[in-house]
Design an enzyme around this catalytic site. Structure first.
Site, PDB file in Angstrom:
ATOM      1  N   SER A  42     106.891  72.874 129.809  1.00  0.00           N
ATOM      2  CA  SER A  42     107.954  72.776 128.800  1.00  0.00           C
ATOM      3  C   SER A  42     109.329  72.565 129.447  1.00  0.00           C
ATOM      4  CB  SER A  42     107.989  74.045 127.943  1.00  0.00           C
ATOM      5  OG  SER A  42     109.107  73.968 127.072  1.00  0.00           O
ATOM      6  N   LYS A  93     101.720  76.643 116.450  1.00  0.00           N
ATOM      7  CA  LYS A  93     102.591  76.321 115.309  1.00  0.00           C
ATOM      8  C   LYS A  93     101.956  76.651 113.959  1.00  0.00           C
ATOM      9  CE  LYS A  93     105.005  72.847 117.929  1.00  0.00           C
ATOM     10  NZ  LYS A  93     105.536  71.509 118.029  1.00  0.00           N
ATOM     11  N   ASN A 114     107.929  75.674 114.278  1.00  0.00           N
ATOM     12  CA  ASN A 114     108.268  75.505 115.701  1.00  0.00           C
ATOM     13  C   ASN A 114     109.534  76.258 116.085  1.00  0.00           C
ATOM     14  OD1 ASN A 114     110.390  73.891 114.745  1.00  0.00           O
ATOM     15  ND2 ASN A 114     110.149  72.386 116.383  1.00  0.00           N
ATOM     16  N   GLY A 156      95.642  66.906 112.382  1.00  0.00           N
ATOM     17  CA  GLY A 156      95.200  68.263 112.057  1.00  0.00           C
ATOM     18  C   GLY A 156      96.026  69.347 112.716  1.00  0.00           C
TER      19      GLY A 156
HETATM   20  P1  NAP Z   1      97.969  71.722 118.109  1.00  0.00           P
HETATM   21  O1  NAP Z   1      98.483  72.375 116.854  1.00  0.00           O
HETATM   22  O2  NAP Z   1      97.066  72.486 118.990  1.00  0.00           O
HETATM   23  O3  NAP Z   1      97.304  70.324 117.655  1.00  0.00           O
HETATM   24  C1  NAP Z   1      96.125  69.907 118.050  1.00  0.00           C
HETATM   25  C2  NAP Z   1      95.800  68.539 117.383  1.00  0.00           C
HETATM   26  O4  NAP Z   1      95.321  67.713 118.399  1.00  0.00           O
HETATM   27  C3  NAP Z   1      94.729  68.649 116.334  1.00  0.00           C
HETATM   28  O5  NAP Z   1      94.885  67.585 115.428  1.00  0.00           O
HETATM   29  C4  NAP Z   1      93.472  68.505 117.169  1.00  0.00           C
HETATM   30  O6  NAP Z   1      92.365  68.000 116.448  1.00  0.00           O
HETATM   31  C5  NAP Z   1      93.918  67.482 118.185  1.00  0.00           C
HETATM   32  N1  NAP Z   1      93.251  67.624 119.471  1.00  0.00           N
HETATM   33  C6  NAP Z   1      93.328  68.659 120.321  1.00  0.00           C
HETATM   34  N2  NAP Z   1      92.590  68.425 121.414  1.00  0.00           N
HETATM   35  C7  NAP Z   1      92.031  67.206 121.237  1.00  0.00           C
HETATM   36  C8  NAP Z   1      91.152  66.404 122.012  1.00  0.00           C
HETATM   37  N3  NAP Z   1      90.713  66.816 123.210  1.00  0.00           N
HETATM   38  N4  NAP Z   1      90.777  65.207 121.546  1.00  0.00           N
HETATM   39  C9  NAP Z   1      91.225  64.789 120.340  1.00  0.00           C
HETATM   40  N5  NAP Z   1      92.058  65.501 119.545  1.00  0.00           N
HETATM   41  C10 NAP Z   1      92.443  66.689 120.006  1.00  0.00           C
HETATM   42  O7  NAP Z   1      99.147  71.235 119.042  1.00  0.00           O
HETATM   43  P2  NAP Z   1     100.643  70.846 118.638  1.00  0.00           P
HETATM   44  O8  NAP Z   1     101.499  72.037 118.787  1.00  0.00           O
HETATM   45  O9  NAP Z   1     100.637  70.101 117.362  1.00  0.00           O
HETATM   46  O10 NAP Z   1     101.053  69.858 119.835  1.00  0.00           O
HETATM   47  C11 NAP Z   1     100.414  68.625 120.037  1.00  0.00           C
HETATM   48  C12 NAP Z   1     101.096  67.877 121.170  1.00  0.00           C
HETATM   49  O11 NAP Z   1     102.380  67.410 120.766  1.00  0.00           O
HETATM   50  C13 NAP Z   1     101.337  68.705 122.431  1.00  0.00           C
HETATM   51  O12 NAP Z   1     101.044  67.914 123.550  1.00  0.00           O
HETATM   52  C14 NAP Z   1     102.809  69.019 122.413  1.00  0.00           C
HETATM   53  O13 NAP Z   1     103.339  69.186 123.707  1.00  0.00           O
HETATM   54  C15 NAP Z   1     103.345  67.748 121.755  1.00  0.00           C
HETATM   55  N6  NAP Z   1     104.633  67.993 121.108  1.00  0.00           N
HETATM   56  C16 NAP Z   1     105.743  67.392 121.570  1.00  0.00           C
HETATM   57  C17 NAP Z   1     106.947  67.593 120.954  1.00  0.00           C
HETATM   58  C18 NAP Z   1     108.185  66.923 121.471  1.00  0.00           C
HETATM   59  O14 NAP Z   1     109.267  67.356 121.114  1.00  0.00           O
HETATM   60  N7  NAP Z   1     108.052  65.877 122.238  1.00  0.00           N
HETATM   61  C19 NAP Z   1     107.059  68.416 119.850  1.00  0.00           C
HETATM   62  C20 NAP Z   1     105.913  69.011 119.386  1.00  0.00           C
HETATM   63  C21 NAP Z   1     104.702  68.812 120.032  1.00  0.00           C
HETATM   64  P3  NAP Z   1      91.398  68.970 115.573  1.00  0.00           P
HETATM   65  O15 NAP Z   1      92.104  69.173 114.267  1.00  0.00           O
HETATM   66  O16 NAP Z   1      90.149  68.206 115.455  1.00  0.00           O
HETATM   67  O17 NAP Z   1      91.250  70.241 116.357  1.00  0.00           O
END
Ligand code: NAP
Length: 312
Positions: A42, A93, A114, A156
């Site tokens: 992060s 989240k 968040n 999701g």
């Molecule tokens: P999260 O709630 O854990 O979201 C997981 C999502 O990704 C679900 O839709 C899940 O699918 C899918 N997923 C997880 N592992 C997977 C895999 N191996 N193959 C395919 N799909 C997979 O996580 P989050 O907090 O939303 O964050 C997601 C990403 O966005 C992270 O990398 C985070 O660092 C990034 N992010 C960046 C920012 C930024 O400001 N740049 C802001 C927020 C988040 P299922 O529903 O099938 O489990």
């Protein structure tokens, strides 16, 4: 003598439980931070600490390695500490939304949090990811989300929910939801359907769809998409596969990876190979972080200082 140093290490649940012992000698004190697993990647601490310094606010922002099963206890300890607030990142989240005391409209819509602000030991949740995303797209590609046909992969997750809701609120041209677990994308599509009732796109495709994550389906959909967004954690590790292979991408596509770990994620390398424009999640990090700052301090964030800290 008090230590005067920038916080670069990671704290844990055990540190929150014994906070005075773990950090009592720090000056300025830690009163903000991010909970995540993983969290080492992060860049929020360097960005938020630059903002705090710029505004002469005498506190620090730190990283906390909090596992999914530890979130409830971590939030319970937080209530008793003199914190301003906290950011939640992957994977907290959606679970965090269930564990706060109040949520604003942005968090309620997305069902994900968040940004948390503490008021009188109460945790009040918000979500700045959706608006941060829209600002990032405008900055990176000089277009507005409302004018785009968007494919969102990872619909999701907490970030996917926030982005999908923002696309709906902006009334984007078209939204295609893709998720490993299709049922979650379908459930989200049902909630968003009223936003897509009007006919905006001419042609054979629906304005809102939840679709299977398979090559034939994606190929057909990508012919009617401008912007592809990765909101899964795929790409956080350099060895992760790309969520969409280069052979499915075309030069007219804009590819936005919310992941900002390695500057070229596997998806952005695929975009390069296809001749498509790509951007990683740094600009979204900046804008969602600036919005979090203004929630905590009720003042505009010093965005130039924050950007400089990220070397954008
Ligand atoms: P999260 O709630 O854990 O979201 C997981 C999502 O990704 C679900 O839709 C899940 O699918 C899918 N997923 C997880 N592992 C997977 C895999 N191996 N193959 C395919 N799909 C997979 O996580 P989050 O907090 O939303 O964050 C997601 C990403 O966005 C992270 O990398 C985070 O660092 C990034 N992010 C960046 C920012 C930024 O400001 N740049 C802001 C927020 C988040 P299922 O529903 O099938 O489990």
């Amino acid at each position: 003598m008090k230590k005067k140093e920038a916080t670069t290490e990671r704290y844990t649940l055990a540190d929150l439980e014994n906070w005075q012992e773990a950090t009592g000698d720090l000056d300025p004190p830690i009163r903000l931070g991010v909970f995540g697993d993983p969290v080492a990647h992060s860049l929020s601490p360097q960005m938020q600490n630059a903002a705090l310094k710029q505004c002469d606010i005498g506190i620090q922002y730190a990283r906390f390695h909090i596992r999914a099963k530890e979130l409830r206890s971590a939030l319970r300890f937080l209530r008793e500490l003199d914190f301003i607030g906290i950011n939640l990142t992957v994977p907290h989240k959606i679970a965090g939304f269930e564990q706060i005391d109040e949520a604003d409209d942005r968090a309620t819509r997305a069902g994900a949090v968040n940004t948390i602000r503490l008021y009188d030991k109460k945790l009040v949740g918000s979500n700045t990811d959706g608006e941060g995303f829209v600002q990032a797209i405008r900055g990176e590609f000089s277009v507005d989300v409302r004018d785009l046909r968007v494919m969102l992969i990872g619909a999701g997750g907490g970030t996917g929910h926030a982005i999908a809701w923002q696309c709906a609120l902006e009334n984007c041209e078209r939204l295609v939801l893709v998720n490993r677990t299709l049922e979650k994308a379908k459930a989200l599509a049902e909630r968003l359907r009223p936003f897509f009732a009007g006919p905006r796109v001419l042609g054979p495709v629906a304005r809102l769809q939840a679709v299977l994550w398979d090559e034939a389906t994606l190929r057909a959909q990508l012919a009617h998409v401008d912007l592809i967004v990765n909101a899964t954690p795929l790409g956080m590790n350099p060895s992760d596969p790309t969520p969409i292979p280069a052979r499915l991408l075309a030069p007219h596509h804009m590819v936005f990876d919310a992941v900002y770990g390695p500057s070229k994620t596997s998806l952005l390398r695929a975009a390069d190979e296809a001749g498509a424009r790509g951007a990683n999640g740094l600009s979204m990090l900046l804008h969602q972080g600036a919005l979090s700052f203004s929630i905590w301090f009720n003042q505009e964030a010093p965005i130039d200082a924050m950007r400089a800290a990220l070397v954008l």
